[in-house]
Design a protein around this motif. Structure first.
Motif, PDB file in Angstrom:
ATOM      1  N   ALA A  23      51.037  17.400  59.073  1.00 24.36           N
ATOM      2  CA  ALA A  23      49.848  16.547  59.097  1.00 24.36           C
ATOM      3  C   ALA A  23      48.867  16.995  58.015  1.00 24.36           C
ATOM      4  CB  ALA A  23      49.186  16.615  60.464  1.00 24.36           C
ATOM      5  N   GLN A  24      48.116  16.043  57.472  1.00 23.02           N
ATOM      6  CA  GLN A  24      47.090  16.352  56.468  1.00 23.02           C
ATOM      7  C   GLN A  24      45.726  16.002  57.059  1.00 23.02           C
ATOM      8  OE1 GLN A  24      47.860  14.708  52.584  1.00 23.02           O
ATOM      9  NE2 GLN A  24      45.899  15.380  51.775  1.00 23.02           N
ATOM     10  N   SER A  25      44.848  16.985  57.153  1.00 24.26           N
ATOM     11  CA  SER A  25      43.515  16.777  57.709  1.00 24.26           C
ATOM     12  C   SER A  25      42.631  16.064  56.694  1.00 24.26           C
ATOM     13  CB  SER A  25      42.888  18.121  58.094  1.00 24.26           C
ATOM     14  OG  SER A  25      41.621  17.905  58.670  1.00 24.26           O
ATOM     15  N   THR A  27      38.796  14.822  55.822  1.00 26.44           N
ATOM     16  CA  THR A  27      37.372  14.984  56.099  1.00 26.44           C
ATOM     17  C   THR A  27      36.728  13.611  56.228  1.00 26.44           C
ATOM     18  OG1 THR A  27      37.374  17.028  54.833  1.00 26.44           O
ATOM     19  CG2 THR A  27      35.230  15.999  55.213  1.00 26.44           C
ATOM     20  N   THR A  28      35.848  13.447  57.193  1.00 23.67           N
ATOM     21  CA  THR A  28      35.190  12.159  57.385  1.00 23.67           C
ATOM     22  C   THR A  28      34.381  11.765  56.149  1.00 23.67           C
ATOM     23  OG1 THR A  28      33.829  10.837  58.878  1.00 23.67           O
ATOM     24  CG2 THR A  28      33.107  13.112  58.491  1.00 23.67           C
ATOM     25  N   THR A  32      40.640  10.926  50.041  1.00 23.78           N
ATOM     26  CA  THR A  32      41.538  12.042  49.770  1.00 23.78           C
ATOM     27  C   THR A  32      42.868  11.542  49.223  1.00 23.78           C
ATOM     28  OG1 THR A  32      40.561  13.221  51.643  1.00 23.78           O
ATOM     29  CG2 THR A  32      42.690  14.020  50.864  1.00 23.78           C
ATOM     30  N   ALA A 133      36.816  15.495  61.312  1.00 21.46           N
ATOM     31  CA  ALA A 133      38.129  15.558  60.666  1.00 21.46           C
ATOM     32  C   ALA A 133      39.143  14.760  61.490  1.00 21.46           C
ATOM     33  CB  ALA A 133      38.571  17.002  60.529  1.00 21.46           C
ATOM     34  N   LEU A 134      40.081  14.137  60.797  1.00 19.51           N
ATOM     35  CA  LEU A 134      41.100  13.315  61.444  1.00 19.51           C
ATOM     36  C   LEU A 134      42.385  13.463  60.641  1.00 19.51           C
ATOM     37  CD1 LEU A 134      41.143  11.288  63.859  1.00 19.51           C
ATOM     38  CD2 LEU A 134      40.813   9.480  62.179  1.00 19.51           C
ATOM     39  N   ASP A 135      43.522  13.567  61.319  1.00 19.20           N
ATOM     40  CA  ASP A 135      44.793  13.774  60.625  1.00 19.20           C
ATOM     41  C   ASP A 135      45.437  12.479  60.161  1.00 19.20           C
ATOM     42  OD1 ASP A 135      44.710  16.501  60.915  1.00 19.20           O
ATOM     43  OD2 ASP A 135      46.158  16.582  62.577  1.00 19.20           O
ATOM     44  N   GLN A 137      48.978  11.654  60.008  1.00 21.84           N
ATOM     45  CA  GLN A 137      50.056  12.318  60.713  1.00 21.84           C
ATOM     46  C   GLN A 137      51.319  12.435  59.872  1.00 21.84           C
ATOM     47  OE1 GLN A 137      49.905  10.091  64.454  1.00 21.84           O
ATOM     48  NE2 GLN A 137      48.634  11.731  65.311  1.00 21.84           N
TER      49      GLN A 137
END
Length: 198
Positions: A23-25, A27-28, A32, A133-135, A137
């Motif tokens: 998974a790649q986090s 940033t809000t 990215t 933060a949100l992944d 997936q």
């Protein structure tokens, strides 16, 4: 009609499909570049798993079908966005939607076709504004990126029994198209029914 390079004869297909096994986090509020550490396939060194792992690079000029998908972790707040960016500057495709569920992931795809020169590269950009933060997936079907070079025209080089430079249409495989007597009879019947001479 255009098809993918080499789908039915002609040159070998120039294509890649990649994904991330982790998974790649995200940033809000910060767009990215998604990175990809695993290749489902890569027939023309379009992708590297070592450097610039978010890029797919055209090695041959032409029209490319470019597509990607992302699966964002469940969160009801804010928007989710994917964009395809060329050469770090120009955006050539975008999909944006509002997250609709606190319990279900947000999943969508984006595709475009674009004329690329040799060495042009594309990246899949992700944005979310959930407030934390949100992944994006991981996995082959979750977050992925791909591109395939489309054939230049509907004509292809003849594979066998031909002179240099001979070409056939996309529908034909060889310079001579064979048919049966029954097929010709059916065509003649259709012409007669339409009032034409067979």
């Amino acid at each position: 009609a255009q098809g993918f390079q080499g789908v039915s004869g002609g040159d070998a297909i120039k294509a890649a499909r990649v994904y991330n096994s982790a998974a790649q986090s995200l940033t809000t509020g910060s767009e990215t570049v998604l990175t990809f550490n695993t290749e489902n396939y890569d027939t023309d060194t379009i992708h590297s798993t070592v450097t610039n792992t978010g890029r797919l690079t055209a090695n041959l000029a032409g029209k490319y079908f470019i597509s990607g998908g992302a699966q964002f972790a469940a969160n009801v707040t804010g928007i989710r966005q994917l964009r395809i960016r060329k050469d770090g500057v120009t955006f050539i495709g975008q999909h944006k939607q509002i997250s609709a569920s606190a319990t279900e992931v947000t999943r969508f795809t984006l595709q475009t076709h674009y004329d690329l020169s040799a060495t042009n590269y594309v990246e899949l950009m992700a944005l979310q504004d959930s407030g934390g933060a949100l992944d994006a997936q991981s996995g082959l079907e979750a977050t992925w990126f791909g591109m395939a070079r489309m054939a230049d025209t509907g004509a292809r080089p003849v594979q066998t029994h031909a002179l240099p430079g001979d070409r056939v249409s996309f529908a034909d495989g060889q310079p001579l198209l064979l048919t049966s007597t029954a097929s010709l009879a059916a065509v003649n019947d259709w012409l007669r029914e339409a009032g034409d001479e067979a």
